[in-house]
Scaffold this motif. Structure first.
Motif, PDB file in Angstrom:
ATOM      1  N   ARG A  81      31.012  58.406  44.626  1.00  0.00           N
ATOM      2  CA  ARG A  81      30.033  57.182  44.765  1.00  0.00           C
ATOM      3  C   ARG A  81      28.618  58.207  43.729  1.00  0.00           C
ATOM      4  O   ARG A  81      28.142  57.748  42.674  1.00  0.00           O
ATOM      5  CB  ARG A  81      29.272  56.086  45.637  1.00  0.00           C
TER       6      ARG A  81
ATOM      7  N   SER B  66      22.140  50.879  40.649  1.00  0.00           N
ATOM      8  CA  SER B  66      21.947  52.917  40.615  1.00  0.00           C
ATOM      9  C   SER B  66      20.954  53.506  40.135  1.00  0.00           C
ATOM     10  O   SER B  66      20.166  52.818  40.033  1.00  0.00           O
ATOM     11  CB  SER B  66      23.154  53.048  39.342  1.00  0.00           C
TER      12      SER B  66
ATOM     13  N   GLN C 126      23.686  61.901  40.509  1.00  0.00           N
ATOM     14  CA  GLN C 126      23.233  60.212  40.256  1.00  0.00           C
ATOM     15  C   GLN C 126      24.235  59.351  41.263  1.00  0.00           C
ATOM     16  O   GLN C 126      25.128  59.804  41.839  1.00  0.00           O
ATOM     17  CB  GLN C 126      24.877  59.708  39.110  1.00  0.00           C
TER      18      GLN C 126
ATOM     19  N   ASN D 192      25.386  55.639  42.052  1.00  0.00           N
ATOM     20  CA  ASN D 192      26.142  54.863  41.827  1.00  0.00           C
ATOM     21  C   ASN D 192      26.286  53.987  43.550  1.00  0.00           C
ATOM     22  O   ASN D 192      27.131  54.277  44.202  1.00  0.00           O
ATOM     23  CB  ASN D 192      27.199  54.666  41.012  1.00  0.00           C
TER      24      ASN D 192
END
Length: 125
Positions: A66, A16, A81, A83
């Motif tokens: 994601r 991440s 963000q 991930n």
């Protein structure tokens, strides 16, 4: 007007990262914001966008589920963000600002008025 993207780096697949975009816009909350990316040899493409208030978002199909976009209008900052990163996410990521009248989410690259310098994201397999 200045947009400063940061937070990129080298990460293994499945990892991440959190990108930030700090804006020197006096009225940040009047801008729709977006993230785009450009891989070597490819055109710049849409990743995600958010409306002025932060209540509406859109994602490219390749990142849906994601990546999460958000913004803090009090701090003139937008975030991404990321991930479950994949090697195909490797690219330079750019943040952009679009001065809008309506409260829409803008996904068209050509509609954006200001661009940051980009931050490199590299995902190793």
């Amino acid at each position: 007007v200045q947009l400063q993207a940061s937070g990129g780096g080298l990460v293994q697949a499945g990892g991440s990262l959190r990108l930030s975009c700090a804006a020197s816009l006096r009225t940040f909350s009047t801008y729709a914001m977006g993230w785009f990316r450009q891989a070597p040899g490819k055109e710049r493409e849409f990743v995600s966008a958010i409306n002025r208030g932060g209540g509406s978002t859109k994602y490219a199909d390749s990142v849906k589920g994601r990546f999460t976009i958000s913004r803090d209008n009090a701090k003139n900052t937008m975030f991404l963000q990321m991930n479950s990163l994949k090697p195909e996410d490797t690219a330079v990521y750019y943040c952009a600002a679009d001065l809008v009248i309506s409260d829409r989410v803008e996904i068209e690259l050509d509609e954006y008025d200001y661009w940051g310098q980009g931050t490199q994201v590299t995902v190793s397999s």
